[in-house]
Design a protein around this motif. Structure first.
Motif, short mmCIF file in Angstrom:
data_model
loop_
_atom_site.label_atom_id
_atom_site.label_comp_id
_atom_site.label_asym_id
_atom_site.label_seq_id
_atom_site.Cartn_x
_atom_site.Cartn_y
_atom_site.Cartn_z
N VAL A 277 35.72 59.64 10.57
CA VAL A 277 35.15 61.24 10.32
C VAL A 277 36.11 62.07 11.50
CG1 VAL A 277 33.36 62.65 10.68
CG2 VAL A 277 32.87 60.47 9.51
N LEU A 278 36.07 61.61 12.35
CA LEU A 278 36.71 62.18 13.62
C LEU A 278 38.50 62.60 13.27
CD1 LEU A 278 37.27 63.85 16.50
CD2 LEU A 278 37.69 61.41 17.35
N ALA A 279 38.93 61.47 12.86
CA ALA A 279 40.29 61.52 12.44
C ALA A 279 40.51 62.31 11.31
CB ALA A 279 40.77 59.97 12.20
N LEU A 280 39.74 62.45 10.05
CA LEU A 280 39.94 62.99 9.06
C LEU A 280 39.58 64.69 9.07
CD1 LEU A 280 38.21 61.01 5.99
CD2 LEU A 280 40.41 61.03 7.20
N PHE A 281 38.56 64.85 10.28
CA PHE A 281 38.46 66.31 10.89
C PHE A 281 39.63 66.87 11.30
CE2 PHE A 281 37.20 69.51 13.98
CZ PHE A 281 36.67 70.41 13.16
N ILE A 282 40.44 66.01 12.36
CA ILE A 282 41.58 66.66 12.99
C ILE A 282 42.61 66.82 11.66
CG2 ILE A 282 43.50 66.09 14.50
CD1 ILE A 282 41.28 64.57 16.18
N ALA A 283 42.92 65.87 11.01
CA ALA A 283 43.83 65.86 9.82
C ALA A 283 43.67 67.17 8.86
CB ALA A 283 43.94 64.62 9.17
N LEU A 374 35.68 64.97 3.76
CA LEU A 374 35.10 64.76 5.07
C LEU A 374 33.28 64.64 4.80
CD1 LEU A 374 35.66 64.61 8.19
CD2 LEU A 374 35.56 67.27 7.99
N VAL A 375 33.02 65.53 4.06
CA VAL A 375 31.45 65.94 3.89
C VAL A 375 30.75 64.59 3.22
CG1 VAL A 375 29.85 66.98 2.63
CG2 VAL A 375 31.77 68.36 3.72
N LEU A 376 31.51 64.12 2.14
CA LEU A 376 31.05 63.10 1.51
C LEU A 376 30.96 61.55 2.42
CD1 LEU A 376 32.84 63.01 -2.08
CD2 LEU A 376 30.34 63.56 -1.57
N LEU A 377 31.96 61.51 3.06
CA LEU A 377 32.04 60.42 4.32
C LEU A 377 30.85 60.52 5.19
CD1 LEU A 377 33.41 57.87 4.98
CD2 LEU A 377 34.94 59.21 6.28
N ALA A 378 30.77 61.66 5.61
CA ALA A 378 29.72 62.03 6.67
C ALA A 378 28.40 61.69 6.31
CB ALA A 378 29.78 63.55 7.24
N ALA A 379 28.03 62.06 5.11
CA ALA A 379 26.97 61.66 4.36
C ALA A 379 26.54 60.32 4.15
CB ALA A 379 26.77 62.69 2.84
N ILE A 380 27.45 59.41 4.08
CA ILE A 380 27.09 58.04 4.01
C ILE A 380 27.44 57.26 5.22
CG2 ILE A 380 27.47 58.15 1.50
CD1 ILE A 380 30.03 56.83 1.78
N SER A 381 27.99 58.03 6.26
CA SER A 381 28.43 57.13 7.44
C SER A 381 27.22 56.39 8.11
CB SER A 381 28.84 58.32 8.43
OG SER A 381 29.33 57.57 9.60
N GLY A 382 26.08 56.90 8.33
CA GLY A 382 25.08 55.99 8.72
C GLY A 382 24.54 55.03 7.81
N LYS A 383 24.75 55.10 6.57
CA LYS A 383 24.30 53.98 5.84
C LYS A 383 25.41 52.84 5.85
CE LYS A 383 21.63 56.58 1.99
NZ LYS A 383 21.98 57.03 0.90
N ILE A 384 26.61 53.33 6.05
CA ILE A 384 27.75 52.36 6.30
C ILE A 384 27.39 51.53 7.61
CG2 ILE A 384 30.07 51.89 6.52
CD1 ILE A 384 30.70 54.24 4.85
N GLN A 385 27.33 52.24 8.58
CA GLN A 385 27.09 51.45 9.89
C GLN A 385 25.88 50.51 10.01
OE1 GLN A 385 29.88 52.39 11.32
NE2 GLN A 385 28.65 51.86 13.05
N GLN A 386 24.74 50.95 9.06
CA GLN A 386 23.52 50.03 8.89
C GLN A 386 23.92 48.95 8.13
OE1 GLN A 386 20.29 51.92 6.86
NE2 GLN A 386 18.87 50.35 7.25
N TYR A 387 24.85 48.81 7.06
CA TYR A 387 25.33 47.96 6.26
C TYR A 387 25.86 46.99 7.00
CZ TYR A 387 27.49 45.32 2.43
OH TYR A 387 27.99 44.46 1.50
#
Length: 394
Positions: A277-283, A374-387
């Protein structure tokens, strides 16, 4: 012992990528200006870049499936390297833009053949090291070559007074070295799948739902990420810099890519998709810098563009490896890359057209598409971490 063996393999594969990237990334740094010299339009350059990526990614579904089905990871990888690398120096003998485009597309097809099998083998070795660090280390070595290659052709253009044929011919050398290294690696590591400790997978059929949600997010990233041939075309057509300086900016971007991959890989293994998420925000901001700014902004923009590429080639792939069990990974990488390539083609073709119509609209399109990703990735980031966490506990 297994960790040491896996590390040596990742480094050896990284050295192969170093010389292969020295070959085709050097060519990519001058392909845009070369096509301009041969009389191609910006629309043609954008279409070529997009079609090359479309074929280069869509064919990976077949290649990935075959690598999983046959377990012939090495044979498929070696054949792909031959096609990928030997088509590059042949560009020296292309006397018109149509033939040059055919060879540029053939180079992408060769990469399509080898990449899913190569990535699957890399994931087997990276499992011991941490997927983020393994893919990041490989990408850093990869981008070392991608940095040296453009410097090499820049020097050739300077010495030979912008003779593009001489620049392409010199690329025979790293191409042959890379092919020799991959054949050597095959001889000492014939069964790479044994490097990864087998664990019980949570998913027995198909791919997890999060994989597809993640794929949709990354597809929008591909849609809005301008390819370098179009950026290089802009630099030349606006006379923003001399021809022999354009490869230097690409080398700068590749150095930024490699450094970012190392850092992001380590951060990914500790904090997961937050690094992405951080890298995509910079890019997100490379578009206005390279297309609307002057020379100084172009330099900064290429560094930012390189950070985004570093994320795409390291932690984006590392995330896929976490989702999928080893025996399905070649196919998973193939499907993932095919969708990525389809959106890259659509975005590249459209941005090539928009360049001839309105550069401001091109930049707006690029930013909006990346912002959606970026928005889509941020929305599922927590679920990915849990998985991922659930898998590790399992």
């Amino acid at each position: 012992m297994q960790l040491k063996k896996a590390t040596v393999f990742v480094i050896l594969l990284g050295c192969t990528s170093l010389f292969s990237d020295m070959t085709y990334e050097a060519a990519r740094s001058i392909n845009g200006p070369y096509l301009e010299v041969l009389g191609a339009s910006a629309t043609t350059v954008g279409w070529m870049a997009g079609l090359g990526e479309l074929l280069g990614y869509s064919l990976r579904v077949i290649s990935g499936y075959l690598s999983d089905k046959t377990k012939n990871y090495w044979a498929i990888t070696v054949v792909g390297y031959f096609i990928n690398l030997l088509s590059v120096p042949l560009l020296a003998f292309a006397g018109f833009w149509q033939l040059a485009i055919m060879l540029m597309i053939l180079e992408r097809v060769g990469k399509a053949i080898r990449t899913p099998a190569r990535d699957a083998m890399l994931s087997f070795g990276a499992h011991q090291m941490g997927q983020g660090w393994g893919f990041g280390l490989h990408e850093a070595l990869d981008q070392t070559g991608a940095t040296i290659g453009p410097l090499l052709v820049s020097a050739a253009l300077f010495i030979k007074n912008n003779n593009y044929q001489s620049a392409y011919i010199i690329l025979f050398i790293p191409a042959i070295i890379a092919i020799g290294l991959i054949i050597f690696a095959k001889s000492i590591y014939p069964h790479l799948e044994n490097l990864e400790i087998k664990t019980k997978s949570l998913e027995t059929k198909g791919y997890p739902k999060l994989y597809w949600q993640y794929l949709i997010a990354i597809a929008f990233l591909a849609l809005g990420y301008a390819d370098f041939p179009l950026i290089a075309y802009h630099f030349k057509s606006t006379n923003l810099m001399p021809d022999d300086v354009i490869p230097l900016l690409y080398a700068l971007a590749m150095a930024s890519d490699g450094i970012a991959a190392l850092i992001l890989g380590k951060v990914f293994d500790k904090s997961g998709t937050k690094a992405l998420v951080l890298a995509l925000f910079i890019a997100l901001f490379f578009g206005p810098m390279v297309f609307l700014g002057g020379m100084n902004w172009a330099i900064v923009g290429m560094v930012v563009w390189g950070i985004g590429m570093g994320a795409q080639e390291s932690i984006v792939k590392a995330t896929v490896a976490h989702f999928i069990p080893p025996e399905k990974r070649g196919t998973a990488f193939g499907v993932f890359n095919a969708v990525f390539g389809l959106f890259w083609f659509a975005g590249s073709a459209l941005m090539g057209y928009l360049y001839d119509y309105s550069i401001i609209i091109l930049v707006a399109f690029s930013i909006i598409a990346q912002l959606i990703a970026l928005v889509l990735l941020a929305a599922i980031s927590g679920k990915i971490q849990q998985y991922f966490h659930t898998q590790q506990i399992r």
